[in-house]
Write a protein that holds these residues in place. Structure first.
Motif, PDB file in Angstrom:
ATOM      1  N   TYR A 236      15.703 -18.578  -6.549  1.00 48.11           N
ATOM      2  CA  TYR A 236      14.548 -18.405  -5.682  1.00 48.11           C
ATOM      3  C   TYR A 236      14.903 -19.025  -4.344  1.00 48.11           C
ATOM      4  CZ  TYR A 236       9.701 -18.328  -4.061  1.00 48.11           C
ATOM      5  OH  TYR A 236       8.549 -18.085  -3.349  1.00 48.11           O
ATOM      6  N   PHE A 237      15.009 -18.188  -3.308  1.00 52.51           N
ATOM      7  CA  PHE A 237      15.448 -18.644  -1.993  1.00 52.51           C
ATOM      8  C   PHE A 237      14.323 -18.520  -0.974  1.00 52.51           C
ATOM      9  CE2 PHE A 237      19.436 -16.995  -3.935  1.00 52.51           C
ATOM     10  CZ  PHE A 237      20.161 -18.184  -3.949  1.00 52.51           C
ATOM     11  N   GLY A 238      14.286 -19.471  -0.029  1.00 47.72           N
ATOM     12  CA  GLY A 238      13.336 -19.386   1.068  1.00 47.72           C
ATOM     13  C   GLY A 238      13.722 -18.324   2.074  1.00 47.72           C
ATOM     14  N   THR A 239      15.030 -18.183   2.318  1.00 46.96           N
ATOM     15  CA  THR A 239      15.566 -17.167   3.216  1.00 46.96           C
ATOM     16  C   THR A 239      16.810 -16.570   2.575  1.00 46.96           C
ATOM     17  OG1 THR A 239      16.892 -18.818   4.413  1.00 46.96           O
ATOM     18  CG2 THR A 239      14.700 -18.310   5.296  1.00 46.96           C
ATOM     19  N   ARG A 344      -2.601 -28.310   5.867  1.00 52.73           N
ATOM     20  CA  ARG A 344      -2.397 -26.918   5.462  1.00 52.73           C
ATOM     21  C   ARG A 344      -2.939 -26.698   4.045  1.00 52.73           C
ATOM     22  NH1 ARG A 344       2.633 -23.517   7.103  1.00 52.73           N
ATOM     23  NH2 ARG A 344       0.881 -22.035   6.951  1.00 52.73           N
ATOM     24  N   HIS A 345      -3.444 -25.505   3.794  1.00 56.43           N
ATOM     25  CA  HIS A 345      -4.062 -25.239   2.492  1.00 56.43           C
ATOM     26  C   HIS A 345      -3.783 -23.803   2.059  1.00 56.43           C
ATOM     27  CE1 HIS A 345      -7.413 -23.103   4.491  1.00 56.43           C
ATOM     28  NE2 HIS A 345      -7.257 -24.028   5.426  1.00 56.43           N
ATOM     29  N   LEU A 346      -4.155 -23.476   0.827  1.00 53.99           N
ATOM     30  CA  LEU A 346      -3.788 -22.205   0.224  1.00 53.99           C
ATOM     31  C   LEU A 346      -4.623 -21.036   0.732  1.00 53.99           C
ATOM     32  CD1 LEU A 346      -3.370 -23.300  -3.509  1.00 53.99           C
ATOM     33  CD2 LEU A 346      -1.703 -23.393  -1.648  1.00 53.99           C
ATOM     34  N   ASP A 347      -5.712 -21.308   1.411  1.00 60.16           N
ATOM     35  CA  ASP A 347      -6.617 -20.241   1.840  1.00 60.16           C
ATOM     36  C   ASP A 347      -6.585 -20.025   3.350  1.00 60.16           C
ATOM     37  OD1 ASP A 347      -7.517 -19.734  -0.767  1.00 60.16           O
ATOM     38  OD2 ASP A 347      -8.895 -21.426  -0.659  1.00 60.16           O
ATOM     39  N   GLU A 348      -5.464 -20.324   3.976  1.00 58.28           N
ATOM     40  CA  GLU A 348      -5.342 -20.106   5.416  1.00 58.28           C
ATOM     41  C   GLU A 348      -5.394 -18.621   5.747  1.00 58.28           C
ATOM     42  OE1 GLU A 348      -1.818 -21.976   6.842  1.00 58.28           O
ATOM     43  OE2 GLU A 348      -2.410 -23.970   6.178  1.00 58.28           O
ATOM     44  N   LEU A 349      -6.034 -18.309   6.864  1.00 56.82           N
ATOM     45  CA  LEU A 349      -6.189 -16.931   7.304  1.00 56.82           C
ATOM     46  C   LEU A 349      -5.677 -16.764   8.730  1.00 56.82           C
ATOM     47  CD1 LEU A 349      -9.802 -16.255   5.976  1.00 56.82           C
ATOM     48  CD2 LEU A 349      -7.719 -15.140   5.147  1.00 56.82           C
ATOM     49  N   SER A 350      -5.174 -15.582   9.021  1.00 59.24           N
ATOM     50  CA  SER A 350      -4.797 -15.218  10.381  1.00 59.24           C
ATOM     51  C   SER A 350      -4.933 -13.704  10.515  1.00 59.24           C
ATOM     52  CB  SER A 350      -3.363 -15.661  10.688  1.00 59.24           C
ATOM     53  OG  SER A 350      -2.446 -15.048   9.802  1.00 59.24           O
ATOM     54  N   ASP A 351      -4.865 -13.192  11.738  1.00 58.41           N
ATOM     55  CA  ASP A 351      -5.011 -11.759  11.945  1.00 58.41           C
ATOM     56  C   ASP A 351      -3.932 -10.989  11.189  1.00 58.41           C
ATOM     57  OD1 ASP A 351      -7.073 -12.358  13.632  1.00 58.41           O
ATOM     58  OD2 ASP A 351      -6.023 -11.838  15.491  1.00 58.41           O
ATOM     59  N   ARG A 376       6.734 -17.013   0.432  1.00 53.73           N
ATOM     60  CA  ARG A 376       7.468 -18.295   0.466  1.00 53.73           C
ATOM     61  C   ARG A 376       6.686 -19.375   1.197  1.00 53.73           C
ATOM     62  NH1 ARG A 376      10.061 -14.621  -2.580  1.00 53.73           N
ATOM     63  NH2 ARG A 376      12.236 -15.164  -2.975  1.00 53.73           N
ATOM     64  N   GLU A 377       5.934 -18.992   2.233  1.00 52.28           N
ATOM     65  CA  GLU A 377       5.136 -19.978   2.961  1.00 52.28           C
ATOM     66  C   GLU A 377       4.049 -20.543   2.059  1.00 52.28           C
ATOM     67  OE1 GLU A 377       2.919 -20.432   7.314  1.00 52.28           O
ATOM     68  OE2 GLU A 377       3.419 -18.437   6.534  1.00 52.28           O
ATOM     69  N   LEU A 378       3.397 -19.682   1.309  1.00 49.73           N
ATOM     70  CA  LEU A 378       2.380 -20.137   0.352  1.00 49.73           C
ATOM     71  C   LEU A 378       3.001 -21.017  -0.718  1.00 49.73           C
ATOM     72  CD1 LEU A 378      -0.534 -19.942  -0.830  1.00 49.73           C
ATOM     73  CD2 LEU A 378       0.269 -17.937  -2.108  1.00 49.73           C
ATOM     74  N   GLN A 379       4.158 -20.614  -1.232  1.00 54.19           N
ATOM     75  CA  GLN A 379       4.829 -21.416  -2.257  1.00 54.19           C
ATOM     76  C   GLN A 379       5.162 -22.816  -1.730  1.00 54.19           C
ATOM     77  OE1 GLN A 379       5.538 -20.607  -5.434  1.00 54.19           O
ATOM     78  NE2 GLN A 379       5.225 -18.397  -5.502  1.00 54.19           N
ATOM     79  N   GLY A 380       5.541 -22.901  -0.461  1.00 52.76           N
ATOM     80  CA  GLY A 380       5.827 -24.204   0.125  1.00 52.76           C
ATOM     81  C   GLY A 380       4.599 -25.096   0.173  1.00 52.76           C
ATOM     82  N   ILE A 381       3.450 -24.516   0.555  1.00 56.33           N
ATOM     83  CA  ILE A 381       2.208 -25.287   0.583  1.00 56.33           C
ATOM     84  C   ILE A 381       1.846 -25.734  -0.826  1.00 56.33           C
ATOM     85  CG2 ILE A 381      -0.251 -25.201   1.124  1.00 56.33           C
ATOM     86  CD1 ILE A 381       0.428 -23.187   3.327  1.00 56.33           C
TER      87      ILE A 381
END
Length: 502
Positions: A236-239, A344-351, A376-381
């Motif tokens: 499992y890789f981040g990049t 930072r949290h699991l329910d962050e929203l953006s456009d 991967r960003e969610l997994q990091g949080i």
């Protein structure tokens, strides 16, 4: 400079911390027609033992078939979809969902007691159709999701609002563009599948169909001559780790994709006694001793429902506590990531953005659709907020990344602080000079000249060190770039430069 901690992925024995991923899929057991499917099909998840998966769901999206004219000969559909309400990851880190549509599953006999076991019939998301076998042929995408449109959880149970579409049979891509529909396509006649919050994903192509991963990096590049019977995650890789080479559609040599380096995939040997991969019809991560095109040898490698698939000299990955960029080691990079992630949290929203980077507008509100943080960003949080699992109200885990999480990381992984005022070696203040941009252990006039060279031309690649109004430790934005070069960045640098290097 990265100082690798002694926690290596291959040596880590602890389970995941707040994370969950797709780990193994047996989609097409060998046999005549569907004779084996009803006894052997399964999907396996790996994650933190005890992790409650209420609200999560997983589905197989079939991408249809296309002869190259972008008109589907077989239209896409959601083939099967399963709710994970009331389920949790087993004590050994695994959850297995198996085909029990006939009333019995051979996989249930093979799954260890420490793993959680559930059946297709009991997890089938309500629809006008009944649970069936996992479809073979055409393109396949597996999506593990946490949030779905028109879905909510009330008292631990899913509630489906009118128009809910993450279930068996809907066409998720009515305009056949390879993107999940927002419900506004084709004059608003499409189902509303997006915005989903995708936790993990994997896809592969067959018969020219579409794949529904967010990035082609999570799509296995090529499965020539066969539609994989099964997949087993090995990393499992981040990049993209850039470990191997492949030929693209133009016959050019390009790097393998992330998915190519994460999965063993292919057909199984005819016997189902040992669930062994056929080494002649299998793809796998790149052999480090090969020429960049050769895969590792998977002779003797088998499926292991509900357990780690360590076999034939291969060791399946384990998540590493404190590894937030998923490179397998805990380094100062991870320290920087968590220190910049407070709140930072699991329910962050953006456009939600289209392929041109423009917001996707909801015609009913004239405002952009809001998309969740995912992948991967969610997994990091998820991993960061579990550093201190008792930092919330009443000893529960807080929903966001807290200072307690950061303190727990710093206590467990006490990296030596960087000398921020040391940015170049003696005599190297201009590009092209030896030592330009390479610390030498001393904060001197050359370092000041180096920084000022970027600061005076507003070059944010080096001179943007902090956000407005944060030049001292403890102020919000201290050490967090804001894409602007201003006097605060100079104050930040001078603060450390005057301290020198201890």
């Amino acid at each position: 400079m990265k100082r690798a901690c002694a926690l290596m992925a291959a040596a880590a024995a602890t389970a995941a911390h707040g994370q969950v991923v797709i780990n193994e899929i047996f989609q097409n057991p060998p046999g005549s027609g569907s004779s084996a499917d009803v006894f052997y099909e399964y999907i396996e998840l790996y994650g933190e033992p005890g992790l409650d998966l209420t609200g999560y769901a997983i589905a197989l999206f079939k991408g249809g078939a296309d002869d190259g004219d972008d008109i589907p000969e077989t239209v896409p559909e959601i083939d099967e979809a399963y709710s994970l309400d009331g389920l949790s990851i087993g004590a050994n880190g695994f959850l297995v969902i198996a085909n029990d549509n006939s009333g019995f599953s051979e996989i249930g006999l093979l799954t260890p007691a420490a793993a959680t076991f559930a059946g297709f019939s009991g997890t089938h998301i309500p629809s006008t159709d009944t649970p069936g076998n996992l479809a073979n042929g055409d393109s396949s995408t597996y999506l593990l999701v946490r949030r779905r449109p028109l879905h909510s959880v009330v008292n631990g149970m899913s509630v489906y609002a009118p128009g809910y579409a993450f279930r068996k049979d809907p066409n998720p891509d009515i305009d056949f563009d390879g993107k999940l529909d927002f419900g506004i396509e084709a004059g608003g006649s499409a189902e509303m599948l997006d915005p989903l919050q995708i936790v993990d994903e994997v896809a592969w192509s067959d018969n020219g169909g579409k794949e529904y991963v967010r990035s082609s990096e999570q799509e296995i590049s090529d499965t020539p001559g066969f539609d994989p019977d099964a997949l087993s995650r090995q990393a499992y890789f981040g990049t993209n780790p850039m470990l191997g080479l492949r030929l693209d559609s133009m016959n050019a040599t390009v790097p393998t994709r992330t998915a190519d380096e994460e999965w063993v995939y292919g057909d199984m040997t005819p016997t189902l006694v040992d669930l062994e991969y056929d080494p002649l019809e299998t793809g796998a991560p790149t052999d480090p001793a090969g020429d960049g095109f050769a895969d590792i040898d998977v002779t003797g490698f088998t499926l292991t429902p509900g357990d780690f698939n360590d076999a034939a000299g291969l060791t399946q990955f384990r998540f590493v506590r404190g590894d937030f960029d998923f490179d397998g080691v805990v380094t100062e990079d991870d320290a920087s990531i968590i220190s910049a992630s407070l709140g930072r949290h699991l329910d962050e929203l953006s456009d939600c953005l289209d392929e041109m980077g423009m917001p996707i507008i909801d015609p009913s509100t004239s405002q952009p659709f809001q998309c969740w943080v995912e992948g991967r960003e969610l997994q990091g949080i998820m991993a960061m907020r579990r550093m201190d699992p008792a930092d919330g109200v009443g000893g529960a885990n807080a929903d966001d990344v807290t200072q307690s999480d950061i303190d727990a990381f710093n206590t467990e992984f006490p990296f030596a602080p960087d000398c921020i005022g040391d940015v170049t070696t003696t005599g190297a203040t201009l590009p092209g000079q030896p030592g330009f941009g390479e610390p030498d252990g001393a904060a001197d006039l050359d370092d000041l000249g180096y920084f000022l060279g970027f600061f005076l031309v507003n070059d944010a690649s080096v001179a943007d060190l902090t956000s407005t109004g944060a030049t001292l430790d403890g102020q919000p934005g201290f050490g967090i770039p804001d894409s602007f070069v201003d006097i605060d960045d100079l104050g930040y640098f001078l603060n450390f430069w005057l301290q020198g290097c201890s």
